[in-house]
Design a protein around this motif. Structure first.
Motif, mmCIF file in Angstrom:
data_model
loop_
_atom_site.group_PDB
_atom_site.id
_atom_site.type_symbol
_atom_site.label_atom_id
_atom_site.label_comp_id
_atom_site.label_asym_id
_atom_site.label_seq_id
_atom_site.Cartn_x
_atom_site.Cartn_y
_atom_site.Cartn_z
ATOM 1 N N VAL A 107 -1.144 8.283 4.118
ATOM 2 C CA VAL A 107 -1.489 8.429 2.705
ATOM 3 C C VAL A 107 -2.174 9.782 2.563
ATOM 4 O O VAL A 107 -3.333 9.932 2.957
ATOM 5 N N TYR A 113 0.819 -1.207 0.000
ATOM 6 C CA TYR A 113 0.000 0.000 0.000
ATOM 7 C C TYR A 113 0.859 1.265 0.000
ATOM 8 O O TYR A 113 0.459 2.279 -0.557
ATOM 9 N N GLU A 114 2.021 1.203 0.610
ATOM 10 C CA GLU A 114 2.920 2.358 0.564
ATOM 11 C C GLU A 114 3.264 2.683 -0.887
ATOM 12 O O GLU A 114 3.183 3.836 -1.317
ATOM 13 N N LYS A 115 3.619 1.660 -1.638
ATOM 14 C CA LYS A 115 3.989 1.859 -3.046
ATOM 15 C C LYS A 115 2.765 2.201 -3.891
ATOM 16 O O LYS A 115 2.775 3.155 -4.670
ATOM 17 N N THR A 116 1.703 1.433 -3.730
ATOM 18 C CA THR A 116 0.512 1.587 -4.552
ATOM 19 C C THR A 116 -0.182 2.926 -4.334
ATOM 20 O O THR A 116 -0.662 3.547 -5.277
ATOM 21 N N LEU A 117 -0.254 3.374 -3.088
ATOM 22 C CA LEU A 117 -0.982 4.596 -2.750
ATOM 23 C C LEU A 117 -0.070 5.800 -2.565
ATOM 24 O O LEU A 117 -0.531 6.856 -2.133
ATOM 25 N N ASP A 118 1.222 5.634 -2.894
ATOM 26 C CA ASP A 118 2.209 6.707 -2.736
ATOM 27 C C ASP A 118 2.200 7.240 -1.304
ATOM 28 O O ASP A 118 2.165 8.433 -1.060
ATOM 29 N N GLY A 119 2.211 6.284 -0.359
ATOM 30 C CA GLY A 119 2.168 6.644 1.048
ATOM 31 C C GLY A 119 3.550 6.667 1.672
ATOM 32 O O GLY A 119 4.568 6.512 0.992
#
Length: 143
Positions: A62, A22-28
């Motif tokens: 996020v 989710y860090e990568k996917t959501l630019d978090g």
């Protein structure tokens, strides 16, 4: 009254993988990951070797939103699809007690409100609709 809410996602041993995804996917931005092994030892609740690397709590920022993550204890029930909880962060302990009591009415307590290593007052409760809430008064040192 000052309260914030956020989703709390529960996994069965792959919370770290999910946080990174989710860090990568959501630019978090991951702001912290604590494992069960990071906690002080407690003879009443021993942490086995297979539990030490499981995520006890992770926080992903996020944008202006917060996502939080945890793994279950090995062997605890885990039903995919029933893995989102709501974390409530009232600033005042009395408000936390009031919210917890209201949520408990017709539901059931998972963990009673109590002092923890990360909070002066924390507990979890499943309300009468089957929604699980974590009530967590922020530690003044972390606010």
């Amino acid at each position: 009254m000052s309260i914030s809410l956020n989703p709390y996602l529960i996994f069965d041993g792959n919370a770290r993988e999910a946080v990174n995804f989710y860090e990568k996917t959501l630019d978090g931005k991951i702001t912290g990951i604590m494992t069960f092994g990071d906690m002080p030892e407690d003879p009443d609740h021993p942490v086995t070797d297979d539990m030490k690397d499981r995520v006890m709590h992770a926080h992903l920022k996020v944008g202006d939103a917060d996502l939080m993550f945890s793994d279950t204890f090995p062997g605890m029930p885990h039903q995919p699809g029933d893995t989102i909880q709501i974390a409530i962060h009232p600033k005042e302990e009395e408000k936390a007690k009031e919210i917890f009591a209201a949520l408990e009415d017709g539901g059931h307590v998972i963990m009673p409100l109590q002092k923890t290593d990360w909070s002066p007052l924390y507990g979890s409760v499943k309300d009468k609709f089957g929604v699980t809430f974590q009530v967590n008064v922020p530690d003044e040192q972390s606010t």
